[in-house]
Design a protein around this motif. Sequence first.
Motif, mmCIF file in Angstrom:
data_model
loop_
_atom_site.group_PDB
_atom_site.id
_atom_site.type_symbol
_atom_site.label_atom_id
_atom_site.label_comp_id
_atom_site.label_asym_id
_atom_site.label_seq_id
_atom_site.Cartn_x
_atom_site.Cartn_y
_atom_site.Cartn_z
ATOM 1 N N ASP A 134 46.260 39.664 43.895
ATOM 2 C CA ASP A 134 46.792 40.155 43.254
ATOM 3 C C ASP A 134 46.522 41.756 43.067
ATOM 4 O O ASP A 134 46.160 42.462 43.729
ATOM 5 C CB ASP A 134 45.698 40.055 41.175
ATOM 6 C CG ASP A 134 44.786 40.387 41.429
ATOM 7 O OD1 ASP A 134 44.014 40.865 42.278
ATOM 8 O OD2 ASP A 134 44.026 40.192 40.399
ATOM 9 N N LYS A 135 46.651 42.774 42.034
ATOM 10 C CA LYS A 135 47.478 44.477 42.457
ATOM 11 C C LYS A 135 45.489 44.593 42.525
ATOM 12 O O LYS A 135 45.589 46.009 43.529
ATOM 13 C CB LYS A 135 47.382 44.714 40.535
ATOM 14 C CG LYS A 135 49.032 44.534 40.584
ATOM 15 C CD LYS A 135 49.696 45.193 39.725
ATOM 16 C CE LYS A 135 51.125 44.850 39.437
ATOM 17 N NZ LYS A 135 51.726 45.785 37.676
ATOM 18 N N ARG A 136 44.710 43.762 41.839
ATOM 19 C CA ARG A 136 43.129 44.681 42.019
ATOM 20 C C ARG A 136 42.821 44.010 43.626
ATOM 21 O O ARG A 136 41.769 44.323 44.107
ATOM 22 C CB ARG A 136 42.392 43.542 41.275
ATOM 23 C CG ARG A 136 42.767 44.902 39.358
ATOM 24 C CD ARG A 136 41.731 44.346 39.307
ATOM 25 N NE ARG A 136 42.233 42.676 38.949
ATOM 26 C CZ ARG A 136 42.096 41.561 37.651
ATOM 27 N NH1 ARG A 136 41.336 42.599 36.482
ATOM 28 N NH2 ARG A 136 42.032 40.340 37.989
#
Length: 185
Positions: free
Chosen positions: A27-29
């Motif tokens: 994911d983005k993290r």
Amino acid sequence: REGVVSAPFESALSGKPVILITAPVYDKRGQLLYVLAGGIDLHSPFFFGQLEAIRSGKTGYLFMLTVDGTILHHPDASRILRRVTEEPGGPVPSTAAALKGFEGWTRGKNKRGVDSLIAYKRLRTVNWIVGAVYPVNEALAPLITMREFPRSSSDSRCSSSSVRYAIAESDDSTRPSRVALKPRS
């Protein structure tokens, strides 16, 4: 953090040589969401099957093996998934050199004893080696024909552009043979 390409193995389901490939998805993290995985049949016409159509001359061929010597693709299908180091006679000298890191071309005999120009290139992302075999009698056929073509007195002006060739044998099969071209005197 990166995908993996497995070592080749025989599928318990199909009995065919396969590899598995994984690709993590984050994911983005940077948290792992899932891993994509798939298998590839090494005999598939969409994978190595296309290599069978590529030939050097009439009888030349491409082959592929892992850096540990496991044959992935070869025109002799009985050799696939076998290790060249465990075959009768072991690997030919040029393949032994490629397994130790040699890249480039050399002149040597293939497994059937045919005098050939043999080239090797490592695919470092998957630790595989691509090899190409081109029989010398086919590779040098145009030069041999040119040299043996009888010259007439009317082509004396062209004689300076005629080509003479010499092949220097190498005692070390890991070193390229030399092909020297120079005008005929």
